[in-house]
Design a protein around this motif. Structure first.
Motif, PDB file in Angstrom:
ATOM      1  N   ALA A 279       0.832  -1.205   0.000  1.00 21.21           N
ATOM      2  CA  ALA A 279       0.000   0.000   0.000  1.00 21.21           C
ATOM      3  C   ALA A 279       0.865   1.253   0.000  1.00 21.21           C
ATOM      4  O   ALA A 279       0.560   2.242  -0.677  1.00 21.21           O
ATOM      5  CB  ALA A 279      -0.927  -0.012   1.220  1.00 21.21           C
ATOM      6  N   ALA A 280       1.988   1.213   0.739  1.00 17.55           N
ATOM      7  CA  ALA A 280       2.900   2.352   0.749  1.00 17.55           C
ATOM      8  C   ALA A 280       3.529   2.563  -0.625  1.00 17.55           C
ATOM      9  O   ALA A 280       3.650   3.699  -1.106  1.00 17.55           O
ATOM     10  CB  ALA A 280       3.985   2.130   1.804  1.00 17.55           C
ATOM     11  N   SER A 281       3.921   1.475  -1.275  1.00 16.76           N
ATOM     12  CA  SER A 281       4.509   1.579  -2.613  1.00 16.76           C
ATOM     13  C   SER A 281       3.479   2.052  -3.637  1.00 16.76           C
ATOM     14  O   SER A 281       3.807   2.797  -4.562  1.00 16.76           O
ATOM     15  CB  SER A 281       5.088   0.226  -3.039  1.00 16.76           C
ATOM     16  N   LEU A 282       2.232   1.618  -3.476  1.00 18.65           N
ATOM     17  CA  LEU A 282       1.179   2.063  -4.378  1.00 18.65           C
ATOM     18  C   LEU A 282       0.980   3.574  -4.272  1.00 18.65           C
ATOM     19  O   LEU A 282       0.758   4.255  -5.282  1.00 18.65           O
ATOM     20  CB  LEU A 282      -0.127   1.328  -4.059  1.00 18.65           C
ATOM     21  N   LEU A 283       1.057   4.101  -3.063  1.00 19.81           N
ATOM     22  CA  LEU A 283       0.945   5.540  -2.875  1.00 19.81           C
ATOM     23  C   LEU A 283       2.021   6.277  -3.666  1.00 19.81           C
ATOM     24  O   LEU A 283       1.743   7.266  -4.358  1.00 19.81           O
ATOM     25  CB  LEU A 283       1.057   5.875  -1.390  1.00 19.81           C
ATOM     26  N   LEU A 284       3.259   5.771  -3.589  1.00 17.99           N
ATOM     27  CA  LEU A 284       4.351   6.408  -4.318  1.00 17.99           C
ATOM     28  C   LEU A 284       4.180   6.239  -5.820  1.00 17.99           C
ATOM     29  O   LEU A 284       4.477   7.149  -6.599  1.00 17.99           O
ATOM     30  CB  LEU A 284       5.685   5.811  -3.867  1.00 17.99           C
ATOM     31  N   ALA A 336      10.436   2.810   1.006  1.00 26.52           N
ATOM     32  CA  ALA A 336      10.180   3.212  -0.374  1.00 26.52           C
ATOM     33  C   ALA A 336      10.642   4.643  -0.626  1.00 26.52           C
ATOM     34  O   ALA A 336      11.231   4.943  -1.674  1.00 26.52           O
ATOM     35  CB  ALA A 336       8.688   3.074  -0.683  1.00 26.52           C
ATOM     36  N   LEU A 337      10.401   5.526   0.339  1.00 31.43           N
ATOM     37  CA  LEU A 337      10.842   6.908   0.186  1.00 31.43           C
ATOM     38  C   LEU A 337      12.366   7.003   0.180  1.00 31.43           C
ATOM     39  O   LEU A 337      12.955   7.769  -0.594  1.00 31.43           O
ATOM     40  CB  LEU A 337      10.265   7.772   1.312  1.00 31.43           C
ATOM     41  N   CYS A 338      12.999   6.218   1.027  1.00 30.81           N
ATOM     42  CA  CYS A 338      14.463   6.215   1.079  1.00 30.81           C
ATOM     43  C   CYS A 338      15.041   5.740  -0.253  1.00 30.81           C
ATOM     44  O   CYS A 338      15.957   6.366  -0.809  1.00 30.81           O
ATOM     45  CB  CYS A 338      14.927   5.313   2.219  1.00 30.81           C
ATOM     46  N   ASN A 339      14.517   4.654  -0.793  1.00 36.89           N
ATOM     47  CA  ASN A 339      15.011   4.137  -2.073  1.00 36.89           C
ATOM     48  C   ASN A 339      14.735   5.105  -3.219  1.00 36.89           C
ATOM     49  O   ASN A 339      15.548   5.248  -4.136  1.00 36.89           O
ATOM     50  CB  ASN A 339      14.364   2.783  -2.361  1.00 36.89           C
ATOM     51  N   ALA A 340      13.585   5.767  -3.172  1.00 35.83           N
ATOM     52  CA  ALA A 340      13.271   6.741  -4.215  1.00 35.83           C
ATOM     53  C   ALA A 340      14.223   7.930  -4.162  1.00 35.83           C
ATOM     54  O   ALA A 340      14.655   8.445  -5.208  1.00 35.83           O
ATOM     55  CB  ALA A 340      11.824   7.206  -4.077  1.00 35.83           C
ATOM     56  N   LEU A 341      14.574   8.364  -2.960  1.00 36.81           N
ATOM     57  CA  LEU A 341      15.537   9.450  -2.839  1.00 36.81           C
ATOM     58  C   LEU A 341      16.905   9.046  -3.371  1.00 36.81           C
ATOM     59  O   LEU A 341      17.607   9.843  -4.007  1.00 36.81           O
ATOM     60  CB  LEU A 341      15.652   9.890  -1.370  1.00 36.81           C
ATOM     61  N   ILE A 342      17.303   7.809  -3.126  1.00 33.63           N
ATOM     62  CA  ILE A 342      18.577   7.324  -3.659  1.00 33.63           C
ATOM     63  C   ILE A 342      18.565   7.368  -5.180  1.00 33.63           C
ATOM     64  O   ILE A 342      19.522   7.826  -5.820  1.00 33.63           O
ATOM     65  CB  ILE A 342      18.859   5.900  -3.149  1.00 33.63           C
ATOM     66  N   GLN A 343      17.469   6.910  -5.794  1.00 26.71           N
ATOM     67  CA  GLN A 343      17.367   6.887  -7.250  1.00 26.71           C
ATOM     68  C   GLN A 343      17.425   8.286  -7.847  1.00 26.71           C
ATOM     69  O   GLN A 343      18.055   8.506  -8.878  1.00 26.71           O
ATOM     70  CB  GLN A 343      16.059   6.215  -7.676  1.00 26.71           C
ATOM     71  N   THR A 344      16.750   9.243  -7.218  1.00 20.99           N
ATOM     72  CA  THR A 344      16.641  10.574  -7.811  1.00 20.99           C
ATOM     73  C   THR A 344      17.802  11.483  -7.441  1.00 20.99           C
ATOM     74  O   THR A 344      18.107  12.423  -8.177  1.00 20.99           O
ATOM     75  CB  THR A 344      15.323  11.241  -7.388  1.00 20.99           C
ATOM     76  N   GLU A 345      18.465  11.245  -6.312  1.00 18.24           N
ATOM     77  CA  GLU A 345      19.584  12.079  -5.907  1.00 18.24           C
ATOM     78  C   GLU A 345      20.908  11.643  -6.538  1.00 18.24           C
ATOM     79  O   GLU A 345      21.813  12.450  -6.690  1.00 18.24           O
ATOM     80  CB  GLU A 345      19.734  12.051  -4.375  1.00 18.24           C
ATOM     81  N   CYS A 346      21.023  10.370  -6.906  1.00 18.54           N
ATOM     82  CA  CYS A 346      22.309   9.821  -7.315  1.00 18.54           C
ATOM     83  C   CYS A 346      22.587  10.061  -8.794  1.00 18.54           C
ATOM     84  O   CYS A 346      21.711   9.893  -9.645  1.00 18.54           O
ATOM     85  CB  CYS A 346      22.360   8.318  -7.021  1.00 18.54           C
TER      86      CYS A 346
END
Length: 414
Positions: A279-284, A336-346
């Protein structure tokens, strides 16, 4: 040092309509299901064949090569290209798992066979995990990366929702040999999808292929250390994983055995966790952006730690499943938020190496605590161990909130 690649956002095809993203997602889903079935079967076989401490030792064997080789796996992913590495990794896991299934059908080799396969899996994972983390920017544009990460989270959580009960059912119907066979077939399914992927070149990608492996690794670590968001995020990830991984692997198996829930009980608790995290991943996936991302990530870690501590004090399976659901929703959102930040910041040129460092905590260093977790549960029972684990999880969220750059980090709007 901050990322220097182009951050310009242009109109692109939505991630869920991209054939490349869907191929990657299908392969990743199959591989994740295979992982879920494999590790449930491995955990159940180890607990059934030995003491809690011995079971923890078997589970920890895979962590040794992961911990030793993961960082170099990131260098290899950046040099050879992640698609090639992922295909080779899934092919090896398929063959080894099917081989173990055949062995168990014919004989009872004991814990040594489980430990040997875990050792091979750990070696392959050291290459697979950084490579799979480096694939999203090669199949989607940057403005879609948060949604792709949400889709990846859904696929990963489906591995818990579907894979864990599937593994428990396979154990109940045909024993651990059948479960290992199912896992091997799932790994095989990912191979044609991965082979059909056509990846886009990335800016500065050739830089990762210059110099020695040690030089490439040192360059990646310098980049990570100098990044105001990514460096602290690695500490957040490590603390969270140290508190979370042991109890949800060795501890949950011991709880299920002590309370008579059986292998299917493990599956249902993990399924509850997977539903919440899904459900958290679906939100993202739907929103692609969560306002005040860093602040939300830190607080969900702190609150989710309470459910981790409560899990060992709920004697009835339905209540334990609800606790798993709460853990999944809160810890799943923060992850999920942590992994998304890694993807977009790196910077994509470093993403294999950064993914390696992020994966090192959960699948390299944290599993080394499995023997300690098993021995502690055997000596004091699961209650105190889960409480200590919850405290470590809460500490990770507090640290993230204390670092200004992490607290103020934001996902880009699509």
């Amino acid at each position: 040092m901050t990322s220097t690649f182009d951050r310009t956002v242009t109109p692109t095809r939505p991630a869920h309509r991209s054939p490349q993203v869907l191929r990657w997602l299908g392969a990743y889903t199959a591989s994740t299901l295979g992982d879920s079935v494999f590790y449930l079967a491995l955990s159940w076989a180890a607990v059934s064949g030995g003491t809690p401490a011995q079971a923890g030792l078997v589970m920890a064997v895979a962590a040794v090569p992961r911990a030793l080789l993961m960082l170099f796996g990131g260098v290899i992913a950046d040099r050879l290209g992640p698609r090639r590495v992922v295909i080779a990794s899934d092919a090896v896991r398929c063959l080894v798992t099917l081989g173990l299934a055949a062995t168990l059908f014919l004989a009872s080799p004991g814990l040594w066979a489980l430990a040997a396969v875990a050792l091979v899996f750990g070696t392959v994972d050291a290459l697979f995990l950084p490579a799979v983390g480096a694939l999203p920017p090669r199949v989607a544009d940057r403005d879609q990366l948060a949604r792709v990460q949400g889709m990846r989270g859904l696929a990963y959580r489906m591995g818990a929702v579907v894979g864990a009960p599937l593994g428990g059912l396979a154990v109940a119907v045909g024993g651990t040999a059948t479960a290992f066979g199912v896992a091997g077939l799932l790994f095989a399914f990912s191979l044609p999808l991965l082979s059909a992927l056509r990846l886009r070149p990335l800016p500065r990608e050739e830089e990762a292929r210059d110099g020695t492996a040690l030089r490439g690794l040192a360059d990646g670590l310098r980049y990570l250390r100098g990044h105001p968001v990514l460096g602290p995020l690695m500490i957040v990830v490590l603390l969270s994983d140290l508190g979370f991984v042991g109890p949800l692997n060795v501890g949950l198996a011991v709880l299920s055995e002590q309370r008579g829930w059986g292998a299917s009980g493990i599956g249902w608790v993990l399924a509850g966790f997977g539903v919440g995290a899904g459900a958290a991943s679906l939100l993202l996936t739907v929103k692609g952006h969560v306002p005040r991302t860093g602040l939300v990530m830190g607080w969900t870690m702190v609150v989710g730690a309470v459910s981790v501590g409560a899990l060992a004090h709920l004697p009835q399976l339905p209540l334990a499943v609800l606790a798993g659901l709460s853990i999944g929703l809160l810890a799943g959102l923060s992850g999920a938020l942590c992994n998304a930040l890694i993807q977009t910041e790196c910077d994509p040129a470093y993403l294999g190496r950064v993914s390696a460092v992020a994966s090192l905590g959960s699948l390299g260093i944290a599993p080394l605590s499995f023997p300690v977790t098993g021995a502690a549960i055997g000596a004091w029972g699961p209650g105190p161990v889960f409480v200590v684990s919850a405290a470590v999880c809460a500490l990770s969220g507090v640290y993230g909130l204390a670092v200004r750059a992490v607290r103020r980090a934001e996902l880009p709007k699509s």
